[in-house]
Scaffold this motif. Structure first.
Motif, mmCIF file in Angstrom:
data_model
loop_
_atom_site.group_PDB
_atom_site.id
_atom_site.type_symbol
_atom_site.label_atom_id
_atom_site.label_comp_id
_atom_site.label_asym_id
_atom_site.label_seq_id
_atom_site.Cartn_x
_atom_site.Cartn_y
_atom_site.Cartn_z
ATOM 1 N N TRP A 191 0.821 -1.206 0.000
ATOM 2 C CA TRP A 191 0.000 0.000 0.000
ATOM 3 C C TRP A 191 0.863 1.268 0.000
ATOM 4 C CZ3 TRP A 191 -0.513 -1.548 5.508
ATOM 5 C CH2 TRP A 191 -0.177 -0.547 6.407
ATOM 6 N N GLY A 192 2.103 1.162 0.493
ATOM 7 C CA GLY A 192 3.004 2.314 0.386
ATOM 8 C C GLY A 192 3.309 2.641 -1.068
ATOM 9 N N LEU A 193 3.529 1.603 -1.865
ATOM 10 C CA LEU A 193 3.763 1.812 -3.295
ATOM 11 C C LEU A 193 2.522 2.372 -3.983
ATOM 12 C CD1 LEU A 193 5.728 -1.491 -4.086
ATOM 13 C CD2 LEU A 193 6.664 0.842 -4.098
ATOM 14 N N ALA A 194 1.338 1.874 -3.589
ATOM 15 C CA ALA A 194 0.094 2.355 -4.203
ATOM 16 C C ALA A 194 -0.115 3.838 -3.916
ATOM 17 C CB ALA A 194 -1.092 1.538 -3.687
ATOM 18 N N THR A 227 2.240 6.077 -3.170
ATOM 19 C CA THR A 227 3.257 6.837 -3.897
ATOM 20 C C THR A 227 2.849 7.041 -5.353
ATOM 21 O OG1 THR A 227 4.950 5.882 -2.447
ATOM 22 C CG2 THR A 227 5.708 6.933 -4.477
ATOM 23 N N CYS A 228 2.225 6.031 -5.931
ATOM 24 C CA CYS A 228 1.780 6.121 -7.326
ATOM 25 C C CYS A 228 0.625 7.106 -7.518
ATOM 26 C CB CYS A 228 1.373 4.745 -7.843
ATOM 27 S SG CYS A 228 2.757 3.612 -8.069
ATOM 28 N N MET A 229 -0.008 7.542 -6.426
ATOM 29 C CA MET A 229 -1.068 8.550 -6.549
ATOM 30 C C MET A 229 -0.495 9.931 -6.847
ATOM 31 S SD MET A 229 -3.843 7.510 -3.593
ATOM 32 C CE MET A 229 -4.925 8.869 -4.022
ATOM 33 N N THR A 230 0.801 10.116 -6.629
ATOM 34 C CA THR A 230 1.412 11.435 -6.826
ATOM 35 C C THR A 230 1.219 11.959 -8.243
ATOM 36 O OG1 THR A 230 3.067 10.875 -5.149
ATOM 37 C CG2 THR A 230 3.532 12.765 -6.573
ATOM 38 N N PRO A 231 1.521 11.190 -9.303
ATOM 39 C CA PRO A 231 1.332 11.729 -10.655
ATOM 40 C C PRO A 231 -0.099 11.623 -11.176
ATOM 41 C CG PRO A 231 2.309 9.560 -10.794
ATOM 42 C CD PRO A 231 2.211 9.892 -9.334
ATOM 43 N N GLY A 271 -7.258 7.519 -12.823
ATOM 44 C CA GLY A 271 -5.958 7.208 -12.263
ATOM 45 C C GLY A 271 -5.985 7.139 -10.754
ATOM 46 N N LEU A 272 -6.639 8.093 -10.132
ATOM 47 C CA LEU A 272 -6.748 8.095 -8.677
ATOM 48 C C LEU A 272 -7.534 6.887 -8.182
ATOM 49 C CD1 LEU A 272 -7.506 11.903 -8.180
ATOM 50 C CD2 LEU A 272 -5.456 10.710 -7.359
ATOM 51 N N ILE A 286 2.471 16.481 -2.952
ATOM 52 C CA ILE A 286 3.524 16.382 -1.940
ATOM 53 C C ILE A 286 3.041 15.526 -0.768
ATOM 54 C CG2 ILE A 286 4.894 17.703 -0.279
ATOM 55 C CD1 ILE A 286 4.878 20.014 -2.302
ATOM 56 N N ILE A 287 1.772 15.670 -0.396
ATOM 57 C CA ILE A 287 1.196 14.873 0.688
ATOM 58 C C ILE A 287 1.238 13.388 0.339
ATOM 59 C CG2 ILE A 287 -0.969 14.334 1.889
ATOM 60 C CD1 ILE A 287 -1.620 17.347 1.764
ATOM 61 N N PHE A 288 0.807 13.031 -0.874
ATOM 62 C CA PHE A 288 0.816 11.632 -1.294
ATOM 63 C C PHE A 288 2.238 11.068 -1.310
ATOM 64 C CE2 PHE A 288 -3.220 12.486 -3.986
ATOM 65 C CZ PHE A 288 -4.032 12.173 -2.907
#
Length: 540
Positions: free
Chosen positions: A144-147, A149-153, A159-160, A229-231
């Motif tokens: 879930w950490g990777l998921a 992080t992928c919300m950033t772009p 996508g979200l 930045i938060i994501f």
């Protein structure tokens, strides 16, 4: 410690043991062990002896268990709630506008997490029986950490939504795993405070998550929006914590390198009193059938569904509810901090009260009362700018509700036995939680601002229903205890049985059997369900 030494110590009245049962050979006839017994029995057999539990050595082992497990569990749950709540913080810093979210789309970013978790629960139940829980927690945290992080772009609804789906998938097993860890390591008397402590991270997230988001929202960047930045920040911290879990989280008391051999035996002996077993890694379809037919399972489902409807809505729309009072984005974040403080106090206060009373049903009823009052205040007070103090007070009264969820977790955990049945019942419980969260987050919509009347009315109804369900469940548990009492009499045992798992070590000095004898004769480590084990005592 030898068997003879144990007997001598017991005569001094300093030791605690699960009560003995009479006519033990008949008991074995009633419960033939056709399948793999609990692995705790093998560890005791390999050691050549069991051990004696005293107030002193119990306190020492419990302290070591707490110092190893609680920092890891608190850290995981803090990050889970922080990551899950990140979308609500991001909504204050332009996510809705930048991603062009409209209608129910923002609501679905909250709901899809729980919808995926709902679908995943049957698989989670099976995996938790088969897979070491420490490794399970480590790799799901990484996922879930990777998921996140992928919300950033991601800057579109699609996508979200996909990222939130994966975040929900990897987070799906966390509550079930935590309940399993609590059942695996702690006596029933100790469980409410431990369950409450990690769940209280909800309140800590509301406080520190709000402060961190406040700080991150002030960062000026030409490449990232504040919500991005938060994501990114929360996602990377979660990925780093994966390594801590992998290195330090034990899989069970039977494979705990931080405990010496004798301390592992003491950790097992502490759990004998629960009559719930520890670990078998064997999936039993009979347990599955019983869990599905057990009326208690439907009570746990209904209780968790009822509390999760308000939880799903308020966790997603809480900052927007405050913003609707007329505050700007930074004041909204700051005014969300007391909400977390009240959560923290109600969760730990409720856990403490349940430990003192040795009952959870009355505590759930008590915690519903402030939430009912808060809902009525938000529904009745006008939004004219002159009642903001009273509106905030009402909102903070509602924030008592998170203390109810760990009460239901603990109530279910303390009243279920048999490894497969425990995991299946946890799954049923969490299906109710996920379903309630999905519905709850969709009862609030951005078009209902500023009153959010539909969501608040549904929350009010659910808090009232919780009071009724708690009373009905207590009555049902009372009837089950009466049924077990009759079963014990029919087997030639005493009708009354002392539930040592709900007593402090040393509070009841007597015991009736020596440790090695009890290992063979009692039902504690036979992987029996609560229905099948006539020595099991249900707690209210």
């Amino acid at each position: 410690m030898s068997h003879a030494e144990g007997t001598a110590s017991g005569k001094q009245g300093q030791d605690e043991q699960i009560e003995s049962v009479e006519n033990a050979p008949r008991q074995d006839q009633e419960h033939p062990v056709k399948s793999r017994p609990d692995k705790a029995l093998k560890l005791i057999a390999d050691a050549g002896h069991s051990t004696i539990l005293t107030a002193e050595n119990n306190a020492r082992v419990l302290r070591r268990i707490d110092l190893r497990l609680l920092p890891i569990l608190l850290g995981i749950y803090f990050l889970q709630q922080l990551d899950k709540s990140s979308v609500s913080y991001a909504s204050i810093f332009g996510l809705i506008e930048k991603a062009n979210l409209h209608g129910q789309q923002y609501s679905w970013l909250g709901a899809v997490v729980y919808l995926v978790q709902l679908v995943a629960q049957p698989f989670v139940a099976y995996i938790l029986v088969k897979v070491p829980v420490g490794k399970f927690l480590a790799f799901t945290t990484l996922g879930w950490g990777l998921a996140l992080t992928c919300m950033t772009p991601a800057n579109t609804f699609a996508g979200l939504l996909v990222c939130r789906m994966f975040l929900g998938l990897f987070e799906a097993g966390i509550p079930a795993a935590f309940i399993a860890v609590t059942q695996m390591w702690y006596r029933r008397l100790e469980q409410p405070v431990r369950l409450g402590s990690w769940y209280a991270m909800n309140g800590v997230v509301y406080m520190f998550g709000s402060l961190i988001s406040y700080g991150l929202g002030h960062i000026k960047s030409s490449g990232f929006e504040p919500y991005q930045i938060i994501f990114l920040f929360f996602g990377l911290i979660t990925i780093v914590f994966f390594g801590v879990i992998l290195l330090f989280m034990p899989d069970s008391p039977l494979q705990s390198n931080f405990l010496e051999k004798e301390d592992r035996l003491l950790a097992i002996e502490r759990l004998r009193m629960n009559q719930q077993g520890i670990e078998t890694h064997e999936w039993k379809w009979g347990h599955v059938k019983e869990a599905c037919l057990d009326i208690k399972s439907f009570f746990w489902f209904a209780l968790m569904f009822s509390i999760s409807i308000p939880s799903g809505g308020i966790s997603t729309f809480g900052p927007l509810i405050i913003q609707a009072f007329g505050f700007d984005q930074f004041k909204t974040i700051l005014f969300n901090i007391p909400f977390g403080a009240v959560q923290l106090v109600s969760t730990m206060g409720g856990a403490w009260l349940a430990t003192v009373l040795k009952m959870k049903g009355p505590v759930i009823t008590l915690l519903c009362l402030p939430a009912i009052t808060g809902c009525v205040m938000l529904l009745q007070l006008p939004r004219d700018g002159s009642h903001n103090g009273a509106l905030l007070a009402g909102y903070y009264l509602i924030s008592v509700y998170p203390g109810i969820t760990p009460m239901i977790y603990g109530w279910s955990a303390g009243n279920t036995a048999g490894e497969t049945k425990k995991k299946v019942v946890n799954g049923i419980l969490l299906v109710g939680q996920c379903a309630g969260n999905v519905l709850g987050s969709n009862l609030y919509t951005t078009t209902d601002a500023p009153l959010y009347r539909r969501g608040l009315l549904s929350n009010l109804a659910m808090f009232c229903l919780l009071v009724l369900l708690s009373m009905m469940n207590m009555a049902h548990l009372l009837s089950l205890n009466r049924k077990h009492r009759k079963s014990r009499v029919s087997m030639g045992k005493n009708a009354r049985i002392v539930d040592h798992s709900m007593q402090a070590i040393g509070a009841i000095p007597e015991y009736k059997t020596a440790p090695q004898q009890a290992t063979i004769e009692d039902n504690a480590f036979k992987d029996l369900t609560d229905w099948a084990n006539e020595d099991f005592v249900y707690v209210y």
